[in-house]
Structures are given as C-alpha cells and as structure tokens.
Design a protein around this motif. Structure first.
Motif, PDB file in Angstrom:
ATOM      1  N   SER A   1       0.824  -1.201   0.000  1.00  0.00           N
ATOM      2  CA  SER A   1       0.000   0.000   0.000  1.00  0.00           C
ATOM      3  C   SER A   1       0.860   1.254   0.000  1.00  0.00           C
ATOM      4  O   SER A   1       0.462   2.291  -0.513  1.00  0.00           O
ATOM      5  N   LEU A   2       2.067   1.170   0.596  1.00  0.00           N
ATOM      6  CA  LEU A   2       2.948   2.326   0.620  1.00  0.00           C
ATOM      7  C   LEU A   2       3.442   2.692  -0.764  1.00  0.00           C
ATOM      8  O   LEU A   2       3.771   3.848  -1.028  1.00  0.00           O
ATOM      9  N   ASN A   3       3.536   1.719  -1.634  1.00  0.00           N
ATOM     10  CA  ASN A   3       3.999   2.008  -2.989  1.00  0.00           C
ATOM     11  C   ASN A   3       3.052   2.936  -3.730  1.00  0.00           C
ATOM     12  O   ASN A   3       3.398   3.500  -4.765  1.00  0.00           O
ATOM     13  N   LYS A   4       1.844   3.087  -3.201  1.00  0.00           N
ATOM     14  CA  LYS A   4       0.885   4.010  -3.809  1.00  0.00           C
ATOM     15  C   LYS A   4       0.971   5.400  -3.196  1.00  0.00           C
ATOM     16  O   LYS A   4       0.272   6.320  -3.608  1.00  0.00           O
ATOM     17  N   GLN A   5       1.836   5.556  -2.178  1.00  0.00           N
ATOM     18  CA  GLN A   5       1.940   6.817  -1.447  1.00  0.00           C
ATOM     19  C   GLN A   5       3.231   7.547  -1.806  1.00  0.00           C
ATOM     20  O   GLN A   5       4.216   6.944  -2.229  1.00  0.00           O
ATOM     21  N   ARG A   6       3.213   8.854  -1.608  1.00  0.00           N
ATOM     22  CA  ARG A   6       4.436   9.657  -1.692  1.00  0.00           C
ATOM     23  C   ARG A   6       4.639  10.262  -0.315  1.00  0.00           C
ATOM     24  O   ARG A   6       3.815  11.025   0.174  1.00  0.00           O
ATOM     25  N   ILE A   7       5.736   9.901   0.322  1.00  0.00           N
ATOM     26  CA  ILE A   7       5.956  10.240   1.724  1.00  0.00           C
ATOM     27  C   ILE A   7       7.023  11.323   1.848  1.00  0.00           C
ATOM     28  O   ILE A   7       8.078  11.251   1.211  1.00  0.00           O
ATOM     29  N   LEU A   8       6.740  12.313   2.685  1.00  0.00           N
ATOM     30  CA  LEU A   8       7.698  13.370   3.002  1.00  0.00           C
ATOM     31  C   LEU A   8       7.978  13.322   4.493  1.00  0.00           C
ATOM     32  O   LEU A   8       7.067  13.454   5.312  1.00  0.00           O
ATOM     33  N   LEU A   9       9.234  13.133   4.859  1.00  0.00           N
ATOM     34  CA  LEU A   9       9.654  13.079   6.256  1.00  0.00           C
ATOM     35  C   LEU A   9      10.354  14.383   6.619  1.00  0.00           C
ATOM     36  O   LEU A   9      11.244  14.844   5.908  1.00  0.00           O
ATOM     37  N   LEU A  10       9.967  14.955   7.763  1.00  0.00           N
ATOM     38  CA  LEU A  10      10.449  16.278   8.143  1.00  0.00           C
ATOM     39  C   LEU A  10      11.080  16.280   9.532  1.00  0.00           C
ATOM     40  O   LEU A  10      10.586  15.638  10.455  1.00  0.00           O
ATOM     41  N   THR A  11      12.167  17.041   9.663  1.00  0.00           N
ATOM     42  CA  THR A  11      12.771  17.322  10.958  1.00  0.00           C
ATOM     43  C   THR A  11      12.431  18.754  11.331  1.00  0.00           C
ATOM     44  O   THR A  11      12.825  19.683  10.626  1.00  0.00           O
ATOM     45  N   PRO A  12      11.702  18.980  12.417  1.00  0.00           N
ATOM     46  CA  PRO A  12      11.290  20.341  12.782  1.00  0.00           C
ATOM     47  C   PRO A  12      12.398  21.076  13.532  1.00  0.00           C
ATOM     48  O   PRO A  12      13.298  20.453  14.100  1.00  0.00           O
TER      49      PRO A  12
ATOM     50  N   ALA B   1       8.785  22.589   0.317  1.00  0.00           N
ATOM     51  CA  ALA B   1       8.898  21.130   0.333  1.00  0.00           C
ATOM     52  C   ALA B   1       7.594  20.474  -0.101  1.00  0.00           C
ATOM     53  O   ALA B   1       7.595  19.517  -0.890  1.00  0.00           O
ATOM     54  N   MET B   2       6.472  20.980   0.401  1.00  0.00           N
ATOM     55  CA  MET B   2       5.175  20.404   0.051  1.00  0.00           C
ATOM     56  C   MET B   2       4.877  20.572  -1.434  1.00  0.00           C
ATOM     57  O   MET B   2       4.390  19.640  -2.090  1.00  0.00           O
ATOM     58  N   ASP B   3       5.172  21.733  -1.970  1.00  0.00           N
ATOM     59  CA  ASP B   3       4.880  21.996  -3.386  1.00  0.00           C
ATOM     60  C   ASP B   3       5.799  21.201  -4.304  1.00  0.00           C
ATOM     61  O   ASP B   3       5.397  20.791  -5.405  1.00  0.00           O
ATOM     62  N   GLU B   4       7.032  20.980  -3.855  1.00  0.00           N
ATOM     63  CA  GLU B   4       7.974  20.224  -4.683  1.00  0.00           C
ATOM     64  C   GLU B   4       7.668  18.733  -4.654  1.00  0.00           C
ATOM     65  O   GLU B   4       7.624  18.074  -5.697  1.00  0.00           O
ATOM     66  N   VAL B   5       7.455  18.180  -3.471  1.00  0.00           N
ATOM     67  CA  VAL B   5       7.266  16.737  -3.334  1.00  0.00           C
ATOM     68  C   VAL B   5       5.832  16.319  -3.631  1.00  0.00           C
ATOM     69  O   VAL B   5       5.580  15.243  -4.165  1.00  0.00           O
ATOM     70  N   LYS B   6       4.871  17.159  -3.254  1.00  0.00           N
ATOM     71  CA  LYS B   6       3.446  16.837  -3.390  1.00  0.00           C
ATOM     72  C   LYS B   6       3.118  15.510  -2.696  1.00  0.00           C
ATOM     73  O   LYS B   6       2.587  14.567  -3.300  1.00  0.00           O
ATOM     74  N   PRO B   7       3.390  15.428  -1.404  1.00  0.00           N
ATOM     75  CA  PRO B   7       3.219  14.159  -0.693  1.00  0.00           C
ATOM     76  C   PRO B   7       1.759  13.841  -0.405  1.00  0.00           C
ATOM     77  O   PRO B   7       0.906  14.731  -0.314  1.00  0.00           O
ATOM     78  N   THR B   8       1.491  12.565  -0.237  1.00  0.00           N
ATOM     79  CA  THR B   8       0.189  12.135   0.268  1.00  0.00           C
ATOM     80  C   THR B   8       0.268  11.851   1.778  1.00  0.00           C
ATOM     81  O   THR B   8      -0.748  11.824   2.451  1.00  0.00           O
TER      82      THR B   8
END
Length: 488
Positions: free
Chosen positions: A25-36, A162-169
């Motif tokens: 199911s993850l293969n259908k997702q685009r994941i963005l991981l962030l360090t605050p 980052a959000m606009d570039e990656v367009k994560p789900t």
C-alpha cells in the motif's frame, strides 16, 4: 471527533493494522519526512535518514527535508549583519576548531540578542524547550503553537517549498525532544490548513516516551497518527537489525559548527559533520533501574553483522557518530576488525558502558580502527548506588576500562547524575572528589552532571519503595514522563 483513536491500546491496534496492510500500500503513497526546528546545527539529526533509507530499500517513494537547519540559518541571516553569511560559511568549512571559536561567539551573541529582543522562546538548538519539558495540559501547547514567533515565517516558507515540490500524500514528522514539540505542531497546523487530505504522522523520542499514555483527543486535530517505538515498524515487520540511512535530500553545506569550548571531547556534539549510525538496536544490558528498560528502544536488543555496518560506513563518509544506547563490546570488536581488514580510514565515536569487556586489547583495536572518543555513564560514582541502580559496574572495574582507553589514546566523556534516591550529600561530595581525581589522572577529559529524573517507564517507578520514595500522582492527559516523588 468522537470516533478518533484516544487510547494507547487503540493506537497500538491501529498501528498493527497499518503494518498488516504491508509495504504494497505504501507504494501508492508519496511520503515526506520532516525534521522540525530547532536542533543542533553542525550535523543532521538521524531519525528521518534511517527511516528514509529503510523505505527506499522497500521501493517506497520517500523524500526528506531538514527544516531545522534551514530555519535557524534564515533567522540568523535575517537579524544579523552583512558579515553573518560569511561567518556561517566559515563555521561550515574545514577551519581548525580554535579558529572557529571567535566566530562562534559572534553567532552565539546574535542568538542571545534574538532571544532577548525578538522571541524569548528562541534558542540555538531548541524552541520553547523550558515550557515543553512538562506539558500536562494540551491547551498550554496550543497557545504556544498559535503564538507567532521568530520561527514561523521561515518555517512556513520552507515547509511550503517542500510540500509543493514533493506533493506528498503522507507527511511524517519526527519529534525527538521537547525543543522540537512546538514546531512539530506548527507544521501539522499549516499542512492541515493549506494541504487538506494529506495524512499527518508524528513519531520520535518525545512521542515514544511522553505520549504513550495520552488520552486527550485534541492532538488528533493536528496529527492523524501518533507513532510509538521505531518508525520502521509502522510500515513493515521485516526490519533488519541494521538499517542503512539515506542522506538524499540533505545538503551538508547548510550545516555549521558552534565551538563553545576548547575541550576537544565536549566539542564533538556541536562541531563536525558526523554521519550518525546505530550500531546495534536497543541496549545489550537493559537493566539500569533509572532507564526506560520496558520500552522497545531500550529493551529489544538486536545485534547485526559487522559487515553490514562497515559496508554502510564506506558508502556514507569517513566521520561517524554511533548513537547507540551502548555499543556492544563484541560487535565493536567485529566492526573494528572489518575496518582494519579493509584498510578503511575513518574517525568515529560513540557511547559505551564502562564494561570490563573493553579490555586493553580491544581499546587498542578500537583506536587502530579510528575510534577517537567514547562517552559513558559513571552515574553517581558511588559503589553503593551503582549496585542499587543495577548499573553492572563498580568504580574499580570502570577505572580499569578508563585506564585501557587512556593507554589507547581514546578520549572519554563521563555522564553523571546527582540527587539519586537515597543519595546523601556526603556521597555527592565524595563523587565530585572522585571524578576530579579521574580528571587529574587523565582518565576522563570532560564530564556532565545532571539531576536525576524519575521517569514513568523506569524500574524505579515500578518499585519506588525499594528506593525509599513515594511517587506523586500524575493526572496529565497529554504528556507523561517525568514523575514527582517524595521520600517516605
């Protein structure tokens, strides 16, 4: 909101179901991981790198950004003068530490000015940390999140990019310390408002320890899931004992040193661009009475093949900080032998127990393989208390290890604590004298004393009577970790 997950058991069930869904199911997702923000400025915090590396190995479309270093650079440049950019470039370069001391003082003075004149919550490697050490009411955190501070504009700018570039789900945020808590929730608030439909996850050390018993449902207005324990487990069950991190998406040129002292060992935390690796997962001892031994990050020990570790080292760089709870002596030996066999030239350091398995021969082998320093806990530096806390060492046995390290020319930083239950003032004074004696002999090069903190997941909290204390009641529905106690 009534149908949201509200208890630890429900949360763990949901996480188990998510794992059951598998990587497919993850293969259908685009994941963005962030360090605050805010964290140390000299090297990336390793959480997202390890999770990124693991997910990449599963073929998942995953990206990462370190918002902490981007935000702190923008803040310093905004409030500094025309020389600030040059100073940051100099501090990020290869100059000797002595030469960086003066430049660091200028940057540190700027950070203090920002705190005193612009935003009292700002710190070089933390934000609102003092107010987030104990958050017994989520409403207090909401006020900090809603308050506009010095981090907001640069955080939103880099987050949007980052959000606009990656367009994560899916967006995952690591929250390792109280000093990153406010920014983590600011990220969630912004994403919820401007990118509806994106799923938000939060994990990391703070969540793992402070929020295990959270029953307040209000935090779920910000994050859809609160991840307990290792982030890998949420995505798959077949996690290897060693995970090779990925630094894709990280710009090493953004990081800069802050040299606060002439002490070589103390500077290791704030200077140098270290690739952070986890040699073994968990702690091979996992018996100390003051530690979170019941939690998997301590208690679930797994030791990998040394070959896998050195393979990663050769690929990732030449300078490494092993961030283990305690590097196992047997594994250290295997890694050293593999480094030497390959003639791989590197520098590394990490945390150990002053275990007699670190013999003179092993310490010499470590030095030959590139070990420059170790850190380790002497705790109360008192045999009665070491036995009470089940540390597994004595002062005599520890001193043998320290002598072996000195002979191998490996520097030592010692961790110590005071106000441990039943400790007397006389024992504290004797411990201070003992440690000063070690320093005079050249057996330790630096040390740090911290006040004992009783944590809810420690053996002491489970059997306080054994330690002569009574634990105070904690009614928090949000964060719950450090407990108050009295002698009784």
């Amino acid at each position: 909101m009534d149908d949201l997950i509200r208890t630890t058991s429900e949360l763990e069930s949901a996480c188990a179901q998510a794992r059951a869904d598998g990587v497919q199911s993850l293969n259908k997702q685009r994941i963005l991981l962030l360090t605050p923000p805010l964290l140390q400025t000299n090297t990336p915090y390793p959480a997202t790198m390890h999770l990124t590396g693991f997910l990449e190995s599963k073929g998942v479309d995953v990206h990462q950004r370190d918002l902490s270093i981007k935000v702190v650079r923008d803040i310093l440049l905004e409030y500094g003068d025309e020389m600030t950019d040059e100073l940051l470039e100099f501090l990020g370069g290869p100059a000797p530490l002595e030469a960086k001391r003066e430049a660091s003082e200028v940057i540190d003075e700027l950070a203090i000015w920002i705190r005193d004149n612009i935003d009292p919550e700002f710190g070089f490697s933390r934000y609102a940390e003092a107010k987030c050490r104990v958050v017994d009411d989520f409403g207090k955190l909401v006020k900090l999140v809603n308050r506009r501070g010095v981090i907001d504009k640069p955080l939103e700018r880099h987050l949007k990019a980052a959000m606009d570039e990656v367009k994560p789900t899916v967006v995952g945020v690591t929250c390792p310390f109280p000093g990153t808590l406010v920014a983590a929730f600011k990220i969630a608030k912004y994403v919820k408002k401007h990118y509806p439909g994106v799923r938000l996850l939060i994990g990391g050390g703070y969540v793992n320890t402070e929020l295990r018993d959270m029953t307040d449902k209000r935090p779920y207005k910000y994050f859809d899931e609160f991840q307990l324990d290792e982030g890998y487990g949420h995505f798959a069950d077949d996690v290897p004992a060693f995970v090779r991190p990925s630094y894709r998406g990280i710009d090493w040129n953004e990081y800069f040193d802050v040299v606060e002292t002439d002490n070589f060992v103390t500077n290791l935390w704030n200077s140098g661009k270290w690739v952070k690796l986890v040699m073994a997962r968990g702690c091979y001892w996992h018996k100390c009475a003051f530690c979170d031994v019941v939690l998997p990050y301590i208690g679930c020990f797994r030791m990998p093949d040394p070959v896998a570790i050195v393979d990663a080292m050769e690929e990732l760089g030449t300078r490494f900080h092993f961030v283990d709870e305690a590097m196992p002596p047997a594994l250290v030996r295997g890694v050293c032998e593999e480094i030497i066999r390959r003639k791989f030239v590197c520098e590394w350091w990490g945390n150990i127990r002053f275990d007699t398995a670190f013999t003179p021969a092993l310490c010499k082998l470590m030095a030959k393989a590139g070990c420059i320093a170790v850190t380790g806990g002497l705790e109360c530096a008192n045999d009665r208390l070491l036995k009470l806390m089940n540390k597994g060492i004595t002062l005599a046995s520890a001193e043998k290890v320290l002598k072996a390290l000195k002979a191998a020319k490996i520097f030592v930083h010692a961790y110590l604590m005071y106000d441990f239950p039943t400790e007397t003032k006389a024992e504290q004074r004797e411990a201070e004298r003992y440690v000063k004696g070690l320093a005079k002999k050249g057996l330790v090069q630096s040390c740090f004393w911290h006040r004992f903190a009783l944590t809810v997941h420690s053996p002491i909290a489970k059997k306080p009577g054994k330690f002569g204390i009574m634990v105070g009641e904690c009614k928090s529905k949000f964060a719950r970790n450090e407990l108050s106690y009295t002698y009784g």
